[in-house]
Design a protein around this motif. Structure first.
Motif, PDB file in Angstrom:
ATOM      1  N   GLU A  72     139.402 137.264  67.177  1.00  0.00           N
ATOM      2  CA  GLU A  72     139.045 137.946  65.927  1.00  0.00           C
ATOM      3  C   GLU A  72     137.535 137.920  65.700  1.00  0.00           C
ATOM      4  O   GLU A  72     136.949 138.896  65.233  1.00  0.00           O
ATOM      5  CB  GLU A  72     139.763 137.273  64.752  1.00  0.00           C
ATOM      6  CG  GLU A  72     141.271 137.487  64.750  1.00  0.00           C
ATOM      7  CD  GLU A  72     141.951 136.748  63.611  1.00  0.00           C
ATOM      8  OE1 GLU A  72     141.223 136.154  62.777  1.00  0.00           O
ATOM      9  OE2 GLU A  72     143.199 136.752  63.556  1.00  0.00           O
ATOM     10  N   PHE A  73     136.903 136.811  66.043  1.00  0.00           N
ATOM     11  CA  PHE A  73     135.451 136.704  65.895  1.00  0.00           C
ATOM     12  C   PHE A  73     134.739 137.689  66.822  1.00  0.00           C
ATOM     13  O   PHE A  73     133.823 138.412  66.405  1.00  0.00           O
ATOM     14  CB  PHE A  73     135.006 135.272  66.205  1.00  0.00           C
ATOM     15  CG  PHE A  73     133.515 135.122  66.378  1.00  0.00           C
ATOM     16  CD1 PHE A  73     132.657 135.189  65.277  1.00  0.00           C
ATOM     17  CD2 PHE A  73     132.973 134.914  67.632  1.00  0.00           C
ATOM     18  CE1 PHE A  73     131.283 135.057  65.440  1.00  0.00           C
ATOM     19  CE2 PHE A  73     131.606 134.780  67.804  1.00  0.00           C
ATOM     20  CZ  PHE A  73     130.758 134.851  66.699  1.00  0.00           C
ATOM     21  N   LEU A  74     135.160 137.755  68.079  1.00  0.00           N
ATOM     22  CA  LEU A  74     134.511 138.643  69.045  1.00  0.00           C
ATOM     23  C   LEU A  74     134.697 140.113  68.674  1.00  0.00           C
ATOM     24  O   LEU A  74     133.840 140.948  68.957  1.00  0.00           O
ATOM     25  CB  LEU A  74     135.074 138.389  70.444  1.00  0.00           C
ATOM     26  CG  LEU A  74     134.727 137.034  71.059  1.00  0.00           C
ATOM     27  CD1 LEU A  74     135.511 136.813  72.341  1.00  0.00           C
ATOM     28  CD2 LEU A  74     133.230 136.921  71.328  1.00  0.00           C
ATOM     29  N   ALA A  75     135.809 140.418  68.017  1.00  0.00           N
ATOM     30  CA  ALA A  75     136.073 141.811  67.622  1.00  0.00           C
ATOM     31  C   ALA A  75     135.056 142.305  66.602  1.00  0.00           C
ATOM     32  O   ALA A  75     134.848 143.519  66.467  1.00  0.00           O
ATOM     33  CB  ALA A  75     137.486 141.936  67.065  1.00  0.00           C
ATOM     34  N   THR A  76     134.401 141.384  65.896  1.00  0.00           N
ATOM     35  CA  THR A  76     133.422 141.782  64.868  1.00  0.00           C
ATOM     36  C   THR A  76     132.014 141.868  65.419  1.00  0.00           C
ATOM     37  O   THR A  76     131.095 142.268  64.701  1.00  0.00           O
ATOM     38  CB  THR A  76     133.431 140.764  63.709  1.00  0.00           C
ATOM     39  OG1 THR A  76     132.951 139.488  64.184  1.00  0.00           O
ATOM     40  CG2 THR A  76     134.827 140.609  63.132  1.00  0.00           C
TER      41      THR A  76
END
Length: 445
Positions: free
Chosen positions: A23-27
């Motif tokens: 989820e962090f990398l998706a941002t």
């Protein structure tokens, strides 16, 4: 969460935080993720990449430097590497392919689709440093007999696979370039109007063998998103986009800065380069210039008698020599930059010399007036006259050396950036010693 938090999470073997990390990398932007990966080894990088889909992996891989890309390619199973490479932009894919060894290339090709194999072979075959080597085959083409509506439908279908659709290129049945059309013009045109009536016919194109720096300058000059690349028959074979042009400009500027400082090629950034690599890049020119400066010592030794008779001359030697070197460095920097941007060509030497003589003469006179009083105070009027006259001649000589050396190097096929910095300074130093003591011997003996 931050990248520091992600780094700490990766230090453990647990997969418990994978969903949070994903989820962090998706941002985050692909370039930021690539910067994070660049600081870790290949195994850690693949742990991060495995949290993302193949398309995202390919995008991030395109932002990594070539050495890191190769390290990742060598640590991945062939099928996995082929899947990621297939999703990469055509030009990035070809660059990575060229960085692999011949055995690695032969192992990768069979795992790719036939169309991708042919595309890689074609792009990888162009000579390094040319438009063909930096172009991409992901561009949009239209037929001149399409209507605006049909053209928009075509671009809508092709958009996911093209690097840019802001400008499409109009070609005939043999793929010869006829013109180009902007997406904006297509949107504003009546739906039934033909492309032939909308397109711009004076599309600026570059040859496939044209120097990449020249191509980058044209993209900047014409302020376009991309330039089409054509072969000797006028057929479009690819496009060079503005981001590739920016990479070229950055690469060339870095190379020129290194040469200006008499530094050899660095395979990595200064921050990541090894001690041995930095040593090798710097040692050649430093040793060479040491021997060059021996001539300065020989010049001083030749004038031992005049120096012994007038010890005050030594006080002004560093000042005069530095002034000549500084003036030469200024002149060479301005000349190299003007030649790099195309403002100055070899045929402009005569005109440039005339201007430089006037400018350097004025600079020398100004500096001579500034030093005359110190010369009179330190050694008397005779010394002041010698120092002032030497200042004018040394500044003039240094400036002319700095101006002409880039032209000479260009004439013999070398990079004019080599003429900047230490090389000009060393030559100007030798000339300054001979000029200074030559004038002193003439007026004081």
């Amino acid at each position: 969460m931050t990248f520091e938090t992600l780094a700490r999470a990766l230090e453990t073997d647990s997969n418990a935080d994978d969903d949070i990390n994903r989820e962090f990398l998706a941002t985050k932007h692909a370039a930021d993720i690539a910067q994070f990966l660049d600081e870790h080894d290949a195994d850690t990088d693949w742990r991060v990449l495995n949290l993302l889909d193949i398309g995202r992996q390919a995008e991030i891989l395109g932002y990594l430097d070539r050495k890191q890309q190769v390290a990742l390619a060598r640590s991945a199973p062939r099928a996995r590497l082929a899947a990621v490479v297939s999703e990469m932009d055509a030009d990035d894919r070809a660059d990575l392919f060229n960085a692999l060894t011949e055995d690695e290339q032969e192992a990768l090709l069979p795992a790719l689709a036939q169309a991708e194999r042919e595309d890689i072979r074609r792009l990888a075959a162009y000579e390094d440093g040319t438009a063909g080597a930096i172009m991409t085959s992901d561009y949009a083409v239209l037929s001149p007999d399409l209507s605006a509506r049909q053209a928009l439908d075509t671009l809508r279908r092709e958009a996911p696979d093209k690097e840019t659709i802001y400008r499409a290129y109009v070609v005939d049945a043999d793929r010869k370039l006829l013109g180009s059309v902007r997406l904006q013009d297509l949107i504003l045109a009546p739906f039934n109007k033909q492309i032939e009536a909308i397109m711009e016919r004076d599309t600026r194109a570059v040859r496939v063998d044209e120097d990449q720096e020249s191509v980058a300058r044209k993209i900047a000059r014409y302020d376009v998103v991309a330039l089409p690349v054509i072969d000797t028959d006028g057929r479009i074979v690819g496009i060079v986009t503005h981001d590739d042009a920016l990479d070229v400009i950055t690469e060339e500027a870095t190379e020129d800065f290194h040469k200006a400082g008499s530094v050899g090629d660095l395979a990595e950034s200064v921050g990541r380069a090894s001690i041995l690599m930095l040593y090798r890049a710097r040692v050649f020119w430093l040793v060479l210039l040491v021997f060059g400066n021996i001539f300065s010592g020989a010049g001083i030794a030749h004038f031992e008698d005049i120096i012994a008779a007038h010890m005050a001359l030594l006080f002004f030697l560093p000042l005069l020599i530095a002034s000549g070197g500084n003036a030469g460095s200024q002149a060479s920097t301005l000349t190299v930059r003007a030649m790099a941007t195309g403002e100055v060509q070899l045929g402009h030497l005569g005109h440039m010399l005339g201007r430089e003589i006037l400018v350097a003469g004025l600079l020398g006179l100004t500096m001579a007036m500034a030093i005359y009083g110190i010369g009179a105070w330190r050694g008397g009027l005779d010394i002041a006259l010698v120092v002032s006259l030497a200042m004018v001649v040394i500044v003039l000589a240094g400036s002319l050396i700095g101006l002409t050396l880039p032209f000479v190097l260009t004439r013999i096929g070398l990079d004019p950036a080599t003429a900047s910095g230490p090389l000009v300074t060393s030559i100007a130093d030798v000339a300054g010693v001979l000029i200074y003591f030559g004038i002193a011997q003439t007026f004081l003996f």
